[in-house]
Design a protein around this motif. Structure first.
Motif, mmCIF file in Angstrom:
data_model
loop_
_atom_site.group_PDB
_atom_site.id
_atom_site.type_symbol
_atom_site.label_atom_id
_atom_site.label_comp_id
_atom_site.label_asym_id
_atom_site.label_seq_id
_atom_site.Cartn_x
_atom_site.Cartn_y
_atom_site.Cartn_z
ATOM 1 N N THR A 34 70.434 14.448 18.885
ATOM 2 C CA THR A 34 70.634 13.585 17.720
ATOM 3 C C THR A 34 72.062 13.051 17.684
ATOM 4 O O THR A 34 72.291 11.927 17.250
ATOM 5 N N ASP A 35 73.010 13.830 18.168
ATOM 6 C CA ASP A 35 74.395 13.350 18.254
ATOM 7 C C ASP A 35 74.510 12.193 19.239
ATOM 8 O O ASP A 35 75.232 11.225 18.993
ATOM 9 N N ASP A 36 73.795 12.290 20.383
ATOM 10 C CA ASP A 36 73.799 11.208 21.361
ATOM 11 C C ASP A 36 73.200 9.934 20.771
ATOM 12 O O ASP A 36 73.729 8.837 20.966
ATOM 13 N N GLU A 37 72.100 10.085 20.043
ATOM 14 C CA GLU A 37 71.462 8.916 19.426
ATOM 15 C C GLU A 37 72.375 8.279 18.387
ATOM 16 O O GLU A 37 72.471 7.052 18.301
ATOM 17 N N LYS A 38 73.077 9.086 17.610
ATOM 18 C CA LYS A 38 74.015 8.579 16.611
ATOM 19 C C LYS A 38 75.160 7.836 17.290
ATOM 20 O O LYS A 38 75.575 6.766 16.831
ATOM 21 N N LEU A 39 75.666 8.389 18.377
ATOM 22 C CA LEU A 39 76.742 7.740 19.118
ATOM 23 C C LEU A 39 76.284 6.395 19.672
ATOM 24 O O LEU A 39 77.018 5.400 19.600
ATOM 25 N N GLU A 41 73.935 4.455 18.445
ATOM 26 C CA GLU A 41 73.834 3.535 17.304
ATOM 27 C C GLU A 41 75.214 3.029 16.880
ATOM 28 O O GLU A 41 75.387 1.834 16.608
ATOM 29 N N ASP A 42 76.192 3.928 16.825
ATOM 30 C CA ASP A 42 77.546 3.528 16.439
ATOM 31 C C ASP A 42 78.142 2.549 17.449
ATOM 32 O O ASP A 42 78.784 1.560 17.071
ATOM 33 N N LEU A 43 77.933 2.821 18.735
ATOM 34 C CA LEU A 43 78.444 1.918 19.765
ATOM 35 C C LEU A 43 77.760 0.558 19.709
ATOM 36 O O LEU A 43 78.397 -0.475 19.902
ATOM 37 N N TYR A 44 76.460 0.546 19.414
ATOM 38 C CA TYR A 44 75.744 -0.715 19.287
ATOM 39 C C TYR A 44 76.277 -1.520 18.104
ATOM 40 O O TYR A 44 76.503 -2.731 18.210
ATOM 41 N N ASP A 45 76.507 -0.858 16.969
ATOM 42 C CA ASP A 45 77.061 -1.542 15.803
ATOM 43 C C ASP A 45 78.451 -2.101 16.092
ATOM 44 O O ASP A 45 78.779 -3.232 15.704
ATOM 45 N N LEU A 46 79.263 -1.327 16.786
ATOM 46 C CA LEU A 46 80.604 -1.785 17.141
ATOM 47 C C LEU A 46 80.530 -2.998 18.069
ATOM 48 O O LEU A 46 81.253 -3.981 17.877
ATOM 49 N N ALA A 47 79.657 -2.957 19.060
ATOM 50 C CA ALA A 47 79.507 -4.081 19.982
ATOM 51 C C ALA A 47 79.035 -5.331 19.243
ATOM 52 O O ALA A 47 79.514 -6.440 19.510
#
Length: 92
Positions: A34-39, A41-47
């Motif tokens: 779940t931490d990997d999935e959250k990361l 998602e965060d990277l996608y939002d940042l991009a």
């Protein structure tokens, strides 16, 4: 007779246990946490936000100078390369 008591359980119990143990560990290690999935998602939002910012900057620059893409693509036309060579000659 004594060694047969140890060998037979080792073959029929120990060996399958070792194989199944490592198969289970391999399967759990191959999945995303779940931490990997959250990361991700965060990277996608940042991009996405960075892409929006670049689009905004390109619109602003295009409004000020409509030919900026051709100047950026051809350093000879803009004189950037000539200035760089001149600077290098002065340094040498």
């Amino acid at each position: 007779m004594g060694s047969e008591i140890i060998v037979i359980p080792a073959i029929f119990i120990g060996l399958p246990w070792v194989v199944l143990h490592y198969i289970t560990r391999w399967k759990t290690a191959a999945t995303l946490t779940t931490d990997d999935e959250k990361l991700i998602e965060d990277l996608y939002d940042l991009a996405r936000r960075l892409d929006d910012r670049v689009d905004t900057i390109e619109r602003i620059v295009a409004a000020e100078n409509p030919n900026w893409r051709s100047l950026a693509a051809d350093p000879l036309q803009s004189g950037i390369e000539d200035r760089a060579h001149e600077s290098l000659r002065r340094i040498k």
